[in-house]
Enzyme design. Sequence first.
Site, PDB file in Angstrom:
ATOM      1  N   GLU A  49       0.959  -1.090   0.070  1.00 46.48           N
ATOM      2  CA  GLU A  49       0.025   0.201  -0.193  1.00 46.48           C
ATOM      3  C   GLU A  49       1.012   1.326   0.012  1.00 46.48           C
ATOM      4  OE1 GLU A  49      -3.324   0.182  -0.368  1.00 46.48           O
ATOM      5  OE2 GLU A  49      -3.519  -2.105  -0.561  1.00 46.48           O
ATOM      6  N   LEU A  97       1.316  -9.248  -4.985  1.00 52.49           N
ATOM      7  CA  LEU A  97       0.850  -9.904  -3.843  1.00 52.49           C
ATOM      8  C   LEU A  97      -0.496  -9.174  -3.322  1.00 52.49           C
ATOM      9  CD1 LEU A  97       4.066 -10.649  -1.494  1.00 52.49           C
ATOM     10  CD2 LEU A  97       2.844 -12.128  -3.151  1.00 52.49           C
ATOM     11  N   ARG A  98      -0.686  -7.970  -3.792  1.00 51.88           N
ATOM     12  CA  ARG A  98      -1.837  -7.100  -3.201  1.00 51.88           C
ATOM     13  C   ARG A  98      -3.043  -7.897  -3.302  1.00 51.88           C
ATOM     14  NH1 ARG A  98      -5.655  -3.766  -4.114  1.00 51.88           N
ATOM     15  NH2 ARG A  98      -6.071  -2.012  -2.385  1.00 51.88           N
ATOM     16  N   LYS A  99      -3.253  -8.451  -4.653  1.00 55.82           N
ATOM     17  CA  LYS A  99      -4.821  -8.881  -4.910  1.00 55.82           C
ATOM     18  C   LYS A  99      -5.095 -10.130  -3.698  1.00 55.82           C
ATOM     19  CE  LYS A  99      -7.820 -10.813  -7.952  1.00 55.82           C
ATOM     20  NZ  LYS A  99      -8.031 -11.421  -9.421  1.00 55.82           N
ATOM     21  N   VAL A 102      -5.382  -8.569  -0.084  1.00 60.64           N
ATOM     22  CA  VAL A 102      -6.558  -7.886   0.000  1.00 60.64           C
ATOM     23  C   VAL A 102      -7.854  -8.806  -0.255  1.00 60.64           C
ATOM     24  CG1 VAL A 102      -7.580  -5.787  -0.469  1.00 60.64           C
ATOM     25  CG2 VAL A 102      -5.218  -5.922  -0.300  1.00 60.64           C
TER      26      VAL A 102
END
Length: 140
Positions: A49, A97-99, A102
């Site tokens: 983020e 990796l965010r998907k 989250v």
Amino acid sequence: MYDVNVKMIRARLACLPELSQALSASTVSWKGGLIEGLAQERALHLAAEIATDVGHALIDGFIMRDASSYEDIIDIIAGEGVITDQVAVPLRRLVLLRKTLVQEYDQWPRAELHPLTADLPRVLMGFSDQVEEYLRKELI
């Protein structure tokens, strides 16, 4: 003239030393427990983020081309010379990796030490230094 939200950028960057410390501690003391796994997961999420928030603020403030994805934010700021490839490559891996972190968090392997965890403290501090240097250079 540029309208760069320097206050927000610096506030986000100010979180990185503590986040880097947490990631380093996770790497050293990893036993794969639930609390460690959740802490690592949150630290990786916050790192992604911060990288994308700062990158987006730079893109908007310096009127760079619009990003089409989170990975594109990293590509744009690397292409504009904000960060080096040594920082951009692991940050691209991080934002990918965010998907999962989250949206697909039920699939995250919490018992495993993620390979990026050990490298991120160095990468995040390099990111912070390079962004600060870019701001100094461009906002003279």
